[in-house]
Each structure stands twice: as C-alpha cells, then as structure tokens.
Design an enzyme around this catalytic site. Sequence first.
Site, PDB file in Angstrom:
ATOM      1  N   HIS A 107       0.951  -1.176   0.077  1.00  0.00           N
ATOM      2  CA  HIS A 107       0.029  -0.224   0.238  1.00  0.00           C
ATOM      3  C   HIS A 107       0.984   1.208  -0.045  1.00  0.00           C
ATOM      4  O   HIS A 107       1.928   1.136   0.615  1.00  0.00           O
ATOM      5  CB  HIS A 107      -0.751   0.073   1.240  1.00  0.00           C
ATOM      6  CG  HIS A 107      -1.622  -1.125   1.542  1.00  0.00           C
ATOM      7  ND1 HIS A 107      -1.246  -2.262   2.174  1.00  0.00           N
ATOM      8  CD2 HIS A 107      -2.967  -1.331   1.344  1.00  0.00           C
ATOM      9  CE1 HIS A 107      -2.373  -2.953   2.377  1.00  0.00           C
ATOM     10  NE2 HIS A 107      -3.380  -2.441   1.877  1.00  0.00           N
ATOM     11  N   ASP A 110       2.568   2.176   3.301  1.00  0.00           N
ATOM     12  CA  ASP A 110       3.452   1.009   3.803  1.00  0.00           C
ATOM     13  C   ASP A 110       4.765   1.554   3.410  1.00  0.00           C
ATOM     14  O   ASP A 110       5.767   1.366   4.131  1.00  0.00           O
ATOM     15  CB  ASP A 110       3.386  -0.492   3.178  1.00  0.00           C
ATOM     16  CG  ASP A 110       1.794  -0.970   3.327  1.00  0.00           C
ATOM     17  OD1 ASP A 110       1.114  -0.565   4.250  1.00  0.00           O
ATOM     18  OD2 ASP A 110       1.585  -1.727   2.587  1.00  0.00           O
TER      19      ASP A 110
HETATM   20  C1  XUL Z   1      -7.324  -6.891   4.238  1.00  0.00           C
HETATM   21  C2  XUL Z   1      -6.643  -7.219   2.951  1.00  0.00           C
HETATM   22  C3  XUL Z   1      -5.731  -5.841   2.441  1.00  0.00           C
HETATM   23  C4  XUL Z   1      -5.731  -6.072   0.983  1.00  0.00           C
HETATM   24  C5  XUL Z   1      -5.028  -5.022   0.380  1.00  0.00           C
HETATM   25  O1  XUL Z   1      -8.205  -7.707   4.939  1.00  0.00           O
HETATM   26  O2  XUL Z   1      -6.367  -8.118   2.774  1.00  0.00           O
HETATM   27  O3  XUL Z   1      -4.376  -6.021   3.120  1.00  0.00           O
HETATM   28  O4  XUL Z   1      -4.833  -7.263   0.480  1.00  0.00           O
HETATM   29  O5  XUL Z   1      -5.402  -3.856   0.467  1.00  0.00           O
END
Ligand code: XUL
Length: 442
Positions: A107, A110
Amino acid sequence: MSIITGDKAFFKGIGQVQFEGRESKNPLAFRWYEADRVVAGKPMKDWLRFACAYWHSFNGDGSDPFGGRTHFFPWDQSADPLQRAKDKMDAAFEFMTKINLPFYCFHDVDLIEHTNDIQENEKRMSFITDYAKQKQAASGIELLWGTANLFSHVRYMNGAATNPDFHVLTHGAAQVKAALDATIKLGGSNYVFWGGREGYMSLLNTDMKREQEHLAKFLHVAKDYGRAQGFTGTFLIEPKPCEPTKHQYDYDAATVIGFLEHFGLQNDFKLNLEVNHATLAGHTFQHEVQVAAQAGLLGSMDANRGDYQNGWDTDQFPTSVNELAETMLILLEAGGLNKGGINFDAKIRRNSTDPEDLFYAHIGGMDTFARALIVADAVLQQSDYKKLRQQRYQSFDSGAGADFEAGKLDLVALRDYAVANGEPAMISGKQELYENIINQYI
Ligand code: XUL
Ligand code: CO
C-alpha cells in the site's frame, strides 16, 4: 543475488535459505519449495509467483485491539520518516532476497509515511519509488501489485469511493493516482482495489444504489487514467464480505463478478482472492477460486488462513496441505495465474517476536503451497480423479442429454423423456473416494 552481511544486515546470522529436501532438520530450509523444479510443464516458481506483503512483514508491529506493539524491529528506529522508509526497504529487500521471494506488494502508506498534504505525499512517493527502483534492479525482485490504503485515515471512516461526501472521494482519487503512478514506475504486474470501507455500517443512513454507482465510476476513471499512462497490467478487486464494515460491497467472488459485468469493467478487472476472506463469506477458498476461474477472471491470490474457532480475519500463514491441494487442483486445471501471484497477506503472531519468525512463517507458507502443487499435479496425472468426475456427467455426452446441452430439447421433450424412461437409477456421488484420492498423494 548478493547476500547482505555484516553491519548493514537487519537479519544478522541468517544466510540464504535453500531447498534441502524432505529429510532436512534445518528450520531455515525449504523441504518442498524448489523454485526451478518443473511441475506440470513449468517451474514451481512460475506457478506460484510468491510475493511478500510489505504491510504485515515490515509495518506490522504486533499490536491488537487490546494492546500496543510487541514487535520492535530495527528498521523503524530513525527519527526521520524518509530515512525510516529507506531502512524499512533495505530490510524488506534483504529478507526477500534471503528467502528467495521474487515479488512484493505494497500500500502507498506502507512504503512511506503519509501526511495530510497531497503534494508532500506525492513527493514522498516519488522519493521512495526512486529508491525501490534501485533495489529492484539490484535484486531482480519485482512488484506484483501496488494499492492505495483508502481505509486507515480518519477521513475514510464513511468510505472512500462510496463516501457520501464528494470531497472525501477526491482525496481517495488523489491517493489512487499516486499509487498507480508508483505501480507503473516500478513495473507492477497488477494494481489492487480492496474496499475495506466501501460498504455500510447501517442501511438506515445509506443510499446503497448511489454508493455502488460511485464505486463503479471511481473504478472507471482510475482504469482510464492507468491505461492512458501506459499501464498494461491487470486491475484486481479483492472481495471481502465484512470487517471493517458490517457489509462490504465486494462481498465475494460471485458478487464482484456480477458488479464488474453490470458496470462494464470485466475486460480490465479480475479478482484477487484471499483465503480468510472466503471463509468469512461462508465459502471455502476452493469455491471462490472456482467461481473466478470459470468466469475467466482469476487474477491473483492472497495467501493466509483464518481460525476455525473464531470469526475474524486472523491472517495466519497457511499450513494445511490438504486444503490447498484442493485449490491447486483448480489452479492447475485453469492453467495458472498468468500475471498474478501468491501474496502472503499473513502476519506472524503478536507473541512471535524474533526476526527469524518472519523466515519460519514464510518458509512454512511457501512449502505448504509447493507441496500442495505437487500433490494436485500427482492427483491429476496419476489418479482416476478427472475420469471419475467426467463420468458423473456421461449422460450428457450423447443421446438426449447431449441434445439438451445443445439446446435442442424443450420442456415438453424433457417431460416426455422422463415418462418414457421411468424412475432414474441411484448413482453414488462417492465423495469419500475423492477425499481419499487427495490424501493418497500427500
Ligand atoms: C485486508 C486485506 C488487505 C488487502 C490490500 O483484509 O486483505 O490487506 O489485501 O488492501
Ligand atoms: Co488481502
């Protein structure tokens, strides 16, 4: 790949993790994952395309709703956010290199801490992606997917693309633009949308139809921007039924496929399926993978597992060969994930506090998938599994059954067949036999 040693190493004392085979007693070795071993016509690494989830492995600090951090790792010590981001990236690439993970996923937040200033965030993303580009080139590690975190910041408490306030939606758009720019710059194969807060807490205050239309518009403009910037990868939607919202619009694979087709997004978007999300939706993971595969929309996987004794998203590392073998049967029959991969969206436990725990966790996950792949291939190649399943449908292979499949029989003709042929014989479904076949090859 060069191995980081000496003072610069974050994982001191841990060398390159190697395949040592089934009998090895070394806890820092693979027993099943042998990257170049050919299974069903291609190397394991090409079937599995493992990725490290930046957030769990390098941002996760062990905190839970009942207590603060328990993980004190050396890459988040600097007082300077830019230096902290670089240290974290050094640690991530050292880890991925040592454990032979060919991909990673992130993300935006992150990679580097974000502020409330959009332009400052864009500068920070540009700074850290310059560094990531160097790290990728030096290690050969690639980006499986990038995404924007549109669920943690307080402004997203009522959703991002589905927020009733248009102004909030535009902040989500700014973040997606920057995250897409970063993904394209780093040669990412996919771009993910997980709508953690794209749903409702109560229908009483929600115009669901309008929110879903906004979500579709948002995805269209994001896709149009990405394509205009030359992004040729796949956009992925990651279904999850709930948590943090009571009801998430991307509930499960079938719901998302219907949504994509309804709003004309099915040619650019596929699905990123996560094991524990399937369980929360009341499905097996196999079910979700099958639903996506038969629609031609199987994109990628987030690997983890839940806990059968509770009902939230525990994001544990996978350990069940038996369950994953069933998934790998579907994956093999579908021909693989193409540009997708298997991202370990899983975290070490709050009380797993040693740096090597991150290695044990990923070794376990990679070995479980590798073993499941080998088992599934053996089932398909050596057992009667496929033949048995095919035979269950043999009444449709010729005669009136084949005419029905070809659309040649109307309701009256079907009725007449039933009258002419009397009561059907009982045919066993033989579920236990199928279950035994899987176990036979483990
Ligand atoms: C949350 C989840 C996230 C997604 C990316 O449950 O799986 O981490 O993978 O936003
Ligand atoms: Co996920």
